[in-house]
Structure formats: structure tokens, C-alpha cells
Design a protein around this motif. Structure first.
Motif, PDB file in Angstrom:
ATOM      1  N   VAL A  18      -5.084  -0.181   7.088  1.00 61.96           N
ATOM      2  CA  VAL A  18      -5.116  -0.247   5.541  1.00 61.96           C
ATOM      3  C   VAL A  18      -4.036  -1.442   5.119  1.00 61.96           C
ATOM      4  N   ALA A  19      -4.614  -2.447   4.288  1.00 62.51           N
ATOM      5  CA  ALA A  19      -4.117  -3.800   3.874  1.00 62.51           C
ATOM      6  C   ALA A  19      -3.598  -3.397   2.479  1.00 62.51           C
ATOM      7  N   LYS A  20      -2.353  -3.718   1.962  1.00 61.16           N
ATOM      8  CA  LYS A  20      -1.892  -3.320   0.470  1.00 61.16           C
ATOM      9  C   LYS A  20      -0.495  -4.350   0.350  1.00 61.16           C
ATOM     10  N   LEU A  21      -0.346  -4.196  -0.966  1.00 61.53           N
ATOM     11  CA  LEU A  21       0.819  -5.200  -1.443  1.00 61.53           C
ATOM     12  C   LEU A  21       2.033  -4.306  -0.844  1.00 61.53           C
ATOM     13  N   GLU A  22       3.028  -5.265  -0.606  1.00 55.98           N
ATOM     14  CA  GLU A  22       4.352  -4.778  -0.153  1.00 55.98           C
ATOM     15  C   GLU A  22       5.032  -3.909  -1.152  1.00 55.98           C
ATOM     16  N   PHE A  23       4.878  -4.485  -2.403  1.00 59.32           N
ATOM     17  CA  PHE A  23       5.784  -3.861  -3.266  1.00 59.32           C
ATOM     18  C   PHE A  23       4.571  -3.191  -4.525  1.00 59.32           C
ATOM     19  N   GLY A  24       3.650  -2.903  -4.249  1.00 60.01           N
ATOM     20  CA  GLY A  24       2.686  -2.546  -5.071  1.00 60.01           C
ATOM     21  C   GLY A  24       2.856  -1.119  -5.660  1.00 60.01           C
ATOM     22  N   ALA A  25       2.038  -1.028  -6.667  1.00 64.04           N
ATOM     23  CA  ALA A  25       2.163   0.325  -7.242  1.00 64.04           C
ATOM     24  C   ALA A  25       0.544   0.571  -8.030  1.00 64.04           C
ATOM     25  N   GLY A  26       0.192   1.648  -8.157  1.00 62.24           N
ATOM     26  CA  GLY A  26      -1.017   2.200  -8.712  1.00 62.24           C
ATOM     27  C   GLY A  26      -2.148   1.902  -7.698  1.00 62.24           C
ATOM     28  N   ALA A  27      -1.861   1.695  -6.560  1.00 64.81           N
ATOM     29  CA  ALA A  27      -3.084   1.508  -5.445  1.00 64.81           C
ATOM     30  C   ALA A  27      -3.608   0.194  -5.769  1.00 64.81           C
ATOM     31  N   VAL A  28      -3.286  -0.717  -6.384  1.00 65.21           N
ATOM     32  CA  VAL A  28      -3.810  -2.007  -6.643  1.00 65.21           C
ATOM     33  C   VAL A  28      -3.907  -2.751  -5.738  1.00 65.21           C
ATOM     34  N   GLY A  29      -5.128  -3.041  -5.184  1.00 65.98           N
ATOM     35  CA  GLY A  29      -5.417  -4.105  -4.039  1.00 65.98           C
ATOM     36  C   GLY A  29      -5.333  -3.274  -2.552  1.00 65.98           C
ATOM     37  N   VAL A  30      -5.160  -2.002  -2.641  1.00 65.37           N
ATOM     38  CA  VAL A  30      -5.036  -1.396  -1.477  1.00 65.37           C
ATOM     39  C   VAL A  30      -6.566  -1.558  -1.034  1.00 65.37           C
ATOM     40  N   ARG A  31      -6.873  -1.779   0.453  1.00 66.28           N
ATOM     41  CA  ARG A  31      -8.093  -1.669   1.155  1.00 66.28           C
ATOM     42  C   ARG A  31      -7.905  -1.230   2.576  1.00 66.28           C
ATOM     43  N   LEU A  32      -9.257  -0.415   2.812  1.00 60.04           N
ATOM     44  CA  LEU A  32      -9.421  -0.129   4.062  1.00 60.04           C
ATOM     45  C   LEU A  32     -10.072  -1.575   4.862  1.00 60.04           C
ATOM     46  N   MET A  89       2.198  -8.869   1.614  1.00 61.13           N
ATOM     47  CA  MET A  89       1.231  -7.577   1.822  1.00 61.13           C
ATOM     48  C   MET A  89       1.908  -7.046   3.022  1.00 61.13           C
ATOM     49  N   LEU A  90       1.053  -5.879   3.637  1.00 62.37           N
ATOM     50  CA  LEU A  90       1.517  -5.133   4.910  1.00 62.37           C
ATOM     51  C   LEU A  90       0.227  -4.741   5.437  1.00 62.37           C
ATOM     52  N   LEU A  91       0.199  -4.531   6.749  1.00 59.79           N
ATOM     53  CA  LEU A  91      -1.097  -4.006   7.386  1.00 59.79           C
ATOM     54  C   LEU A  91      -0.376  -2.689   7.920  1.00 59.79           C
ATOM     55  N   MET A  92      -1.017  -1.398   7.574  1.00 59.97           N
ATOM     56  CA  MET A  92      -0.500  -0.366   8.400  1.00 59.97           C
ATOM     57  C   MET A  92      -1.649   0.497   8.914  1.00 59.97           C
ATOM     58  N   GLU A  93      -1.348   1.127  10.296  1.00 60.15           N
ATOM     59  CA  GLU A  93      -2.316   2.026  10.528  1.00 60.15           C
ATOM     60  C   GLU A  93      -2.893   3.142   9.574  1.00 60.15           C
ATOM     61  N   TYR A  94      -4.360   3.338   9.741  1.00 56.28           N
ATOM     62  CA  TYR A  94      -4.936   3.976   8.931  1.00 56.28           C
ATOM     63  C   TYR A  94      -4.521   5.501   9.456  1.00 56.28           C
ATOM     64  N   VAL A  95      -4.115   6.536   8.312  1.00 54.03           N
ATOM     65  CA  VAL A  95      -3.926   7.666   8.905  1.00 54.03           C
ATOM     66  C   VAL A  95      -4.986   8.855   7.945  1.00 54.03           C
ATOM     67  N   PRO A  96      -5.727   9.625   8.994  1.00 53.44           N
ATOM     68  CA  PRO A  96      -6.759  10.359   8.465  1.00 53.44           C
ATOM     69  C   PRO A  96      -5.912  11.799   8.081  1.00 53.44           C
ATOM     70  N   GLY A  97      -6.557  12.455   7.076  1.00 52.11           N
ATOM     71  CA  GLY A  97      -6.107  13.719   6.489  1.00 52.11           C
ATOM     72  C   GLY A  97      -6.179  13.749   4.998  1.00 52.11           C
ATOM     73  N   THR A  98      -5.789  14.844   4.502  1.00 53.16           N
ATOM     74  CA  THR A  98      -5.718  15.025   2.924  1.00 53.16           C
ATOM     75  C   THR A  98      -4.497  14.300   2.377  1.00 53.16           C
TER      76      THR A  98
END
Length: 853
Positions: A575-589, A624-633
Motif C-alpha cells: 500500500v502506497a500512501k501519504l506519510e501524513f495523510g488523512a481521509g484515505a486520500v491518495g492511498v492505493r494498492l 509517502m510511505l510504502l507498507m505491506e498490504y495486510v489482509p483481513g477486515t
């Protein structure tokens, strides 16, 4: 100090005092004598009085109580007690509690109203739509606490200008009443004087319906002594329903008996009635079952004794009883709101504990709950006795002491925050509009520091301090400027906090500069920066399991070179997303390094600073940051933490996101998860907050729950956004905003020890791109507002207009429906979304809601 004062006899209140002493040691104080307290003119409310305690019995953990002398005297934050004037201490208790400046749980005038069966039957029949015994009432014409005409089912009011010489009128009214359709099911009537002065006297006479002359004579005999506070009642004697019961074990005749159901209701969080306990009494059918005349027993065993064998029937009757008792209190509170301060016994006096008595009758071959009367303390005494009897035979403690103690302590805490000066950093957008209304309701004095000099909240606060702090990489400098502003205005705030994500670090720095309670700036910085949060937790390896177990591999991205290095350390998909982001803006798999490069290039081109998309953290830059995708609810955990100790926690569920983006689609509260899985989420959230140094405040933690347990997504070191505060209030009662203020003031909030949901909520997010036409052009928004006005939907407006576009879009609106069950809430919501065009093949609401099982 927080002080809940009980005036008068401790008999009915002792379990509450003991429970309150355990929850808040020393806060519960019993005043046994009028010489232990004094009234002084209020400093905050002209014309009112403050109650000061010079002596009292205080209660501590483990049931310890101590007679203390208070120097200086303690000021009461909440007062209740034995207001009944027929009790030995009722007179001085009513006088001490009159016209106080703090919340008062009752008063002598309110107790008089509750003990008048004519007044309460009118309210219960007219406003709560509850069946009451058919009643004919004679009152003096000058009596002003009743409407001119009582147009309610089953209650007929006759006003007499002169109570003497009314034989002809009485005979006509009695004859019409006895021959009316309301009396058809009944064979006996009761004649009695009524009003608070007649409480407990047992003065009455019973007659057969056919003896009209004797009934009229009995009524006429009471009229000469009628006063403006009394009435003479002729009422049907409603028999308890006769149900088929198993054959008796003995051939001896079975005598007819009556069942009286006693309910105790309290005014809980959000001023909503909550049933605390039910106790039943059984007696002879030919005379009324009075409080104190028989030992109480439980509702379930009483219904079984009466022949209600099926558990589902008993549960249905218990549910109907709860609804009827809570409706009765809601109706009486609404009627109280129309009284003058003199009729209240003071502007802060309200009925907080109410007893309502019911009969289980049979109407048209169906079981019916008939409301008999209300009272100010008799049901409390009966329920306390039932609680003590249960403990004597090994029954676990009931909820009664806890619910009443929590309600009283909560009222005291609300009074404690009145008039406090709160320095608020950042106003936020329309989604935070509730803050200003809540501040007014709690009596807070808000001093607002805000970057937008034209913000709509400028006219809603005590002091507006415009200061542009949008470049948050200079927060240390901003903090010094804000401190100068505060000092130049001569402000001395009691607390400083922020509900707006961008301003949490600045608020922590200002708090530190003012010497106020709050989390350290270092802790808030760790939580605010997502990659730093996870990297910090990965170093925390103490505990079972350690906080490192909840962290996820991630790397910070500031350039395309960082992407290459991160790709070697973080497995894909990621998952790539903004380091200081809010509202899930710009978050992408992203599936590989190439997709990560492409997404980073677009984001760094489109979102450079706060002007490109306000409110999503670009004042901190667009790293931004790149973090491992975590499966689940996915779940939100909202925590209240005081001095590192968990005070309250609520778990909500999110529906599936629209991959490859991660914008929220749907949510539900309470969580669908079993208790042990919710406990995993709460413990993981708490350990992560503590490990980051967040020990005081209200925090929102986003986690994923997979087969291997919880994994952290991010920590928001502030109150949960979007709809969360509103939903938690609706479902459970407590207010996160008030909890945050109390923690900032150094007061541990009192929250439900065993929170039980009052309703289930399911909601869906609406997007401008998907639903703008249906909501605006199609009239959907107008329809939603009308439904909201009728209490059929809950709307949480997140933005005034569409925020962002394309992959940077944020939700415009949250639409939710409630239900007695989660399934019912989801069915209602789906039907609404289909009718308004919110549901579509591109936005499949049924699919989103299908995850809530």
C-alpha cells in the motif's frame, strides 16, 4: 473535587454510594444532617445557590466509608436525596436542594408531581400512549397544573367551582362513566382521594360497578374536603390477567391474586431514559398490592408463575415493559421541560430516577401492560431490596447500582466542565460543526486558534484568534506565536486540545508551553508520522505480545530512489500512501515497484501543498510511505486513555474498500465481531498508543484483523473523525468530545463499565462523483433531510461541496439507518439507498453491507 451529594436517608441509596465510591473514590458524599451543609449565593448563576458541605460520609474502594470534616467546605457538583415530604428528613432535604446552581436529581415540587396519579396518568396516556386504568377525576376549577380539558383515552376530568352541593352533577358523571365503553371489561371500581398528600395512606373504598348510587355517594363524601392539590378519583379496578396454569399440587382452592410490576428508570447519557431494574410483588386480588407489603421477586419467575411458559413470550413481554417504562420517563421529562423554574424547584432540577408501576392485564384476549402510577423513591427502595435479596442467595450483582452511580457521576462531571476555558487549535471543516453546539451545551468557553480568518466558527466562540499555521513543518515557531497571542489577550485556559488532524502536534506544543495536561509533542509526532509509528513499534519488544507484533513493514518515500530501496524491503502487494495523510486520500494498492513509481509520480505532481487539497496533511509535505498490504477486515478502535489506563473503548467495523483505492464505503456499530476478537483489537490499540507515549487523551486507531490477529494501520492522536463521535453517542451514550475535555482538565471520565448498545447502526458513504446527481438534481438530499427530521436516518455531512476529484476524492456524506438488530439496520439502509439511487452497479451497497455478519 468532584462531589456527588446524597441528602437524607442512605437506605435506598447505599448500594449507589458504595458503587460510586469504587468508581470514583471520595466523590460520593452522604449528608445526614442539615447542619453539615450550607447554602451560599452562586458565583456563576445569579439568583441560584451553591451547596457547600462542611461534613459528610465519603465512600472509598472496598466499601470503606469515613465521616470527614471538609476544610474548606466541598462544593457539590450534583445533588439528590430523599425529597419526599412525608419522610422525616424530607423537609430539610427539599429546602437545601432548592434553586441550586448544580444539577439536582429531583426536588420537592417534582416529587409532588410524580406522586400525583392524576397528573402522571394524564402525561402517560397523552404523551407516552400507554394504557391507564379508566379514570374519572374531580378537581377544583382553579387547579392550574392540568389542561382545561383532558382529551386522553381513559381519563375524564370534571372541574368543580364549588365542591359542595354537586350531588346531581356527580350522579350524572358517575353514571355516564360506569356505563361507558371503557368500563365494559371491568366489574369493580375504586373511589379514593389522590394527590401527594395521600401517598401511602391506603384510603379507598371498593364497589361493584352495578352499585352506582353507592359509588356516587362515596365520591360525594370526599368532595367537601377537596383542595387545589388533591383530586377525587373513581377508577376501574383492573384485574391481573388470568392465564392457564398447571394444575395445583393440592386440592385446596386457589385464591385469586394480583401482580404489580415495579420498574426503575434513570436519565442516562444524552438524557435518554434507561431501564435499570424490574421487581414484582404478588398479593390478594381484592385489594391493591402496595409497595413494601410483600417481598419482591423477578419478572421472569413471576411470568412463569402466571403461566407464561414460552421463553420467547417472556422475553417479548420484558422488551415491551422496557419500552413502556422508558417511554413513560421520556414523556414525563418532556412535560417537566414545560414547567417554570418555580415548579421545577430550580432551573437545574430534573427527575433523574423514576419509578413506574404496571399491571399485567388482559385486553381483548391479549396481554397488555397498564401503567398505574409513578413515584419518586418507592420503586428504588423495592429494587434495592430485590438486589440485596439476590446477593444473599449468591446471585451476581445486578446493574442497578452501577447504572445509577454512572448517571450521577456523569451529571457531576458535566457540571465540573461548565465555565472552563478551552484553547482549541484548529476549527476543521463542516464535519466538526458539532463542536460548537456541544461547547454551548456543556457551558465551555472556547478560545479558537484558526488559520482561516473568515471561518464560520469565528462568531460561535468566546475568542477568535486568527493565525496561519498551515505550514506545519514550522510548528515550533507557530507554537511560540500562539503562546504570545494567548498571553497578549490575557487568556488563562484550563485545557488545550485539538480535534483536527493537521493541528495535533501544534496543540501538544502549545499545551506543553502552557504547562497543561496532554501528551508530549514527541509522542504525538511519533503517532502522526505513519512510517515513524511502525518503525518505533518494531523496536518495542517487551510485553506479551510486544507492540512490535502489531507493526507492519514499511519504508518512507521522498524520491523515486526511495521507491527502489523500499521495494527490496517491503513485499508486494503493498500500500502506497501519504506519510501524513488523512481521509484515505491518495492511498492505493500497488502490485509491484512499477505501479508504485507511477502512483508516486502522479501524487507528487498533483498534491504538493495544502492549497492543492486542504485538510489532508499536506502542510507537513507530500512524502509517502510504502507498507505491506495486510489482509483481513478493517476496524476503528476509539480509545479514552487517562494516565495510561484504559477508561473506555468502542470497536466499529468498516465495509470493503473499492480496491485499488481505499476510500471507506460502509460501516456498522456495534461491531459484528465476537467479544474475544474485539478484545484483541482494543488491547492491540491500547498497547500501540502506550508504546508511542500516548497516555492521556481520546485516540482513534485503525487496524486490520486477520487470522493471525490485529495489525496496525495507523494511529490518529485525536478523537475519531467522520461519523464516529455521533454514532458512539447514539449507540452507547457517552460523548468522546466531553471525554477529551475531561482528560485535558485532569479528570478521569466516568464511562459505562459494561457498555450495552441501545441500537444498531449501519451506514454508507456517499461520493460526489457517484451520487452528486441523485442527491442534488434528483432531490435525494431534500428527502434525506426530511427523513432525518423524522428520526428515520442519521446524516453526517463531511464537506459542504465535493472534496477533491478522481482518485483524490473524499466522501461527501454519511447516511445511516438504525435497527433493533444489525440485520434490520442493513435492510432499512439498503432499501433507502435503492430508493434514492445511492445503490448502483458501480456502487453496490448490498455488497458493502454483506460483510456485516
Amino acid at each position: 473535587d468532584m462531589t456527588v451529594c446524597i441528602l437524607g436517608s442512605p437506605t435506598a441509596f447505599l448500594p449507589v454510594l458504595l458503587e460510586g465510591g469504587t468508581r470514583c473514590p471520595g466523590a460520593m458524599v452522604l449528608c445526614l444532617s442539615p447542619t453539615w451543609a450550607s447554602r451560599v449565593p452562586s458565583e456563576s448563576r445569579p439568583g441560584a445557590w451553591s451547596l457547600l458541605l462542611s461534613q459528610g460520609v465519603s465512600f472509598k474502594v472496598g466499601g470503606h466509608s469515613t465521616l470527614e470534616t471538609f476544610v474548606p467546605p466541598r462544593r457539590a457538583n450534583y445533588v439528590t436525596g430523599t425529597f419526599a415530604p412525608w419522610e422525616p428528613e424530607g423537609g430539610w432535604v427539599g429546602e437545601l436542594a432548592r434553586d441550586l446552581d448544580c444539577p439536582t436529581g429531583g426536588s420537592a415540587p417534582l416529587a409532588h408531581r410524580l406522586e400525583d396519579p392524576l397528573v402522571t396518568r394524564w402525561v402517560l396516556a397523552a404523551r407516552a400512549n400507554l394504557p391507564v386504568p379508566p379514570t374519572l377525576a374531580f378537581v377544583l376549577g382553579a387547579r392550574g397544573d392540568l389542561p382545561t380539558e383532558l382529551e386522553v383515552p381513559g381519563v375524564r376530568l370534571v372541574r368543580l367551582q364549588d365542591p359542595r352541593g354537586q350531588d346531581s352533577l356527580v350522579q350524572d358523571e358517575v353514571g355516564t362513566f360506569l356505563g361507558g365503553t371503557a368500563m365494559e371489561p371491568y366489574s369493580q371500581v375504586v373511589v379514593r382521594p389522590a394527590g401527594w398528600r395521600w401517598r401511602g395512606t391506603g384510603t379507598r373504598s371498593t364497589h361493584r360497578k352495578e352499585d352506582g348510587a353507592a359509588v356516587a355517594q362515596a365520591v360525594g363524601a370526599w368532595l367537601p374536603g377537596l383542595t387545589e392539590e388533591d383530586s377525587v378519583l373513581l377508577e376501574a379496578m383492573v384485574p391481573t390477567a388470568c392465564l392457564p396454569v398447571p394444575p395445583p399440587r393440592s386440592p385446596a382452592p386457589r385464591l385469586p391474586v394480583a401482580l404489580r410490576i415495579c420498574t426503575l428508570v434513570c436519565r442516562s447519557w444524552g438524557d435518554r431514559p434507561q431501564l435499570c431494574q424490574v421487581a414484582c410483588a404478588v398479593g390478594r386480588a381484592e385489594r391493591p398490592v402496595r409497595h413494601g407489603a410483600a417481598l419482591p421477586q423477578g419478572l421472569d419467575s413471576s411470568l412463569q408463575q402466571w403461566g407464561v411458559v414460552a421463553p420467547s413470550q417472556r422475553q417479548a413481554l420484558a422488551t415491551r415493559l422496557r419500552e413502556a417504562a422508558e417511554a413513560a420517563m421520556a414523556a414525563l421529562l418532556a412535560a417537566e421541560a414545560e414547567l417554570s423554574p418555580q415548579q421545577h424547584g430550580g432551573t437545574r432540577a430534573h427527575t433523574d430516577i423514576l419509578g413506574v408501576d404496571f399491571l399485567l392485564a388482559c385486553v381483548d384476549d391479549a396481554l397488555e401492560l397498564v401503567a398505574l402510577a409513578t413515584n419518586s423513591q418507592r420503586c428504588l427502595e423495592t429494587c434495592v431490596l430485590a438486589e440485596a435479596m439476590g446477593r444473599a442467595v449468591g446471585e451476581p450483582p445486578g446493574d442497578l447500582p452501577r447504572l445509577l452511580a454512572e448517571a450521577m457521576l456523569h451529571r457531576a462531571q458535566c457540571h465540573l466542565v461548565e465555565g472552563k476555558d478551552i484553547l482549541l487549535i484548529g476549527a476543521g471543516g463542516v464535519s466538526k460543526s458539532f463542536v460548537w453546539e456541544a461547547a454551548r451545551d456543556y457551558g465551555l468557553r472556547i478560545h479558537l486558534v484558526e488559520s482561516d480568518p473568515e471561518h464560520f466558527a469565528a462568531g460561535l466562540v468566546q475568542t477568535f484568534l486568527p493565525y496561519d499555521s498551515r505550514e506545519h513543518r514550522r510548528d515550533e515557531e507557530h507554537a511560540e506565536r500562539v503562546l504570545e497571542l494567548v498571553r497578549s489577550r490575557g487568556l488563562r485556559p484550563h485545557a488545550c486540545l485539538s480535534y483536527w488532524d493537521d493541528c495535533v502536534v501544534l496543540a501538544a506544543l502549545v499545551c506543553q508551553g502552557l504547562g497543561l495536561r496532554g501528551c508530549s509533542p514527541a509522542a504525538v509526532r511519533v503517532a502522526k508520522q505513519k512510517s515513524r509509528t511502525h518503525q518505533h513499534l518494531q523496536r518495542c519488544r517487551r510485553g506479551r505480545p510486544p507492540p512490535a507484533a502489531f507493526a507492519v513493514p514499511c519504508r518512507r518515500l521522498q524520491s523515486h530512489g526511495d521507491v527502489e530501496r523500499a521495494a527490496g524491503a517491503v513485499p508486494f502487494p503493498a500500500v502506497a500512501k501519504l506519510e501524513f495523510g488523512a481521509g484515505a486520500v491518495g492511498v492505493r494498492l500497488v502490485e509491484d515497484a512499477g505501479q508504485c513509481h507511477a502512483h508516486a509520480a502522479r501524487l507528487w505532481r498533483d498534491l504538493r501543498d495544502d492549497a492543492d487539497h486542504p485538510g489532508i496533511g499536506l502542510g507537513w509535505g507530500n512524502a509517502m510511505l510504502l507498507m505491506e498490504y495486510v489482509p483481513g477486515t478493517e476496524h476503528d478502535v476509539d480509545l479514552v486513555v487517562f494516565d495510561g489506563r484504559l477508561v473506555g473503548a468502542w470497536v466499529s467495523d468498516n465495509g470493503p474498500t473499492r480496491v485499488p483505492a481505499f476510500l471507506e464505503t460502509a460501516a456498522c456499530l456495534p461491531s459484528c465481531l465476537p467479544a474475544d476478537r474485539q478484545a484483541q483489537l482494543v488491547r492491540a490499540a491500547l498497547q500501540c498508543c502506550r508504546a508511542c507515549g500516548l497516555r492521556d487523551g481520546v485516540f482513534n486507531v485503525e487496524l486490520k484483523l486477520g487470522p493471525g490477529g490485529p495489525r496496525l494501520l495507523e494511529i490518529n492522536p485525536r478523537m475519531g473523525g467522520f461519523y464516529l463521535r455521533d454514532w458512539i453517542r447514539e449507540v452507547y451514550g457517552p460523548d468522546l468530545l466531553l471525554a477529551a475535555v475531561l482528560v485535558a482538565l485532569g479528570v478521569p471520565p466516568v464511562l459505562p463499565a459494561r457498555p450495552a448498545p441501545r441500537v444498531h447502526l449501519a451506514g454508507v458513504m456517499c461520493l460526489g462523483s457517484e451520487h452528486g446527481a441523485a442527491l442534488a438534481g434528483g432531490g435525494g438530499m431534500k428527502a434525506l433531510r426530511e427523513l432525518q427530521g423524522r428520526g428515520l436516518v442519521r446524516l453526517n455531512r463531511l464537506f459542504e461541496e465535493v472534496a477533491g476529484d478522481g482518485e483524490y476524492e473524499e466522501p461527501l456524506l454519511s447516511v445511516a439507518c438504525d435497527g433493533a438488530t444489525r440485520a434490520e439496520a442493513c435492510v432499512r439502509l439498503l432499501g433507502l439507498c435503492q430508493a434514492l439511487g445511492i445503490d448502483s452497479p458501480r456502487y453496490p451497497v448490498e455488497h458493502f453491507l454483506s460483510h456485516f455478519k
